[in-house]
Scaffold this active site. Structure first.
Site, PDB file in Angstrom:
ATOM      1  N   SER A  81     -49.609  12.106   2.050  1.00  0.00           N
ATOM      2  CA  SER A  81     -50.626  11.168   1.604  1.00  0.00           C
ATOM      3  C   SER A  81     -51.610  10.848   2.741  1.00  0.00           C
ATOM      4  CB  SER A  81     -49.958   9.907   1.047  1.00  0.00           C
ATOM      5  OG  SER A  81     -50.822   9.215   0.191  1.00  0.00           O
ATOM      6  N   ASP A 140     -49.226  12.498  -5.488  1.00  0.00           N
ATOM      7  CA  ASP A 140     -48.817  12.039  -4.156  1.00  0.00           C
ATOM      8  C   ASP A 140     -47.401  12.474  -3.761  1.00  0.00           C
ATOM      9  OD1 ASP A 140     -48.142  10.221  -1.910  1.00  0.00           O
ATOM     10  OD2 ASP A 140     -49.980   9.192  -2.506  1.00  0.00           O
TER      11      ASP A 140
END
Length: 263
Positions: A40, A155
């Site tokens: 991320s 993610d």
């Protein structure tokens, strides 16, 4: 220093600006990583750094970020699976990454994402760098899932917020992980709306899942660093300088320990 150093830079939204401060502190101490794995925001910072972007350049870019730089509201939110399209994020990555493909990065780099259909963790080691990093940082419901090679990705933090095993597998002798999400599950006063509730649940699940994963991977991570960054939401773009300073402070605090591990 004869041992190789691998950094696992964890997810953390706006709190991930701490990674920039951490890298600056390491540079000042003469410590250079041999490998980086990111998830991320850790993938965004780690990828830019591995591609050849200087810490000074990263600092200038991230501290100037505003919400309008990433907000591109998606029409037909329910059918499109997200509030935002994510195009602005991709364009930012394309603009600032120094190379186009992961395999061409001067510093070996990998990032992790969650494959939506299989539910499995995917490690990107080659291919389009901007798309891979976008996939790794695609917060579910906030950004539209990223399609790569017929697969859909969100993610990496859904499964693995701190990719310590990934950077170990790259060949690192010493693995240092930086988790910028300490304190995010402390008691809060209230939750005001459905998005706030979803994001709060993400924080709770994420913190507990990361704790379990680190326990299962004992021995892989040689040093876990957790900058304080108390009271800062990862989902709001403000107080970025505070996050940067806390990351820098953590880098300075642990520099001697890292040097010791590398001997």
């Amino acid at each position: 220093m004869s041992k190789t150093l691998g950094l696992a830079l964890g997810s953390g939204g706006s709190r991930g600006v701490a990674h920039v401060g951490f890298l600056e502190a390491l540079e000042e101490e003469g410590i250079k990583p041999d490998y980086i794995a990111g998830c991320s925001m850790g993938a965004v910072v780690g990828g830019c750094y591995a591609s050849g972007m200087s810490v000074a350049e990263m600092k200038e870019v991230v501290l100037a970020l505003k919400m309008r730089d990433i907000l591109d509201v998606s029409p037909a939110v329910i059918t499109k699976m997200s509030l935002l399209r994510g195009r602005k994020v991709l364009n930012l990555l394309i603009k600032h990454l120094r190379v186009q493909y992961l395999e061409d990065m001067p510093l070996p780099f990998r990032c992790v994402a969650t494959e939506l259909y299989s539910g499995e963790l995917h490690v990107f080691s080659k291919g389009n760098a901007a798309k891979a990093i976008q996939a790794s940082s695609c917060i579910p419901t906030v950004f539209r899932p990223v399609q790569i090679g017929g697969k859909m990705f969100v993610d990496g933090g859904c499964i693995c917020r701190l990719p310590v095993k990934t950077v170990k597998d790259m060949g690192a002798d010493v693995v240092v992980a930086v988790d910028v999400l300490k304190n995010t599950t402390e008691t809060i006063d209230d939750v005001n709306n459905i998005l706030g509730m979803v994001l709060r649940v993400f924080d709770i699940m994420d913190a507990n899942q990361t704790k379990l994963r680190l326990e299962n991977e004992k021995g892989v991570c040689d040093l876990l660093i957790e900058p304080e960054i108390r009271g800062m939401s990862q989902y709001v773009i403000k107080d970025l300088n505070f996050a940067y300073e806390e990351g820098y402070k953590a880098g300075k605090t642990y520099a001697d320990k890292i040097k010791e591990l590398l001997k």
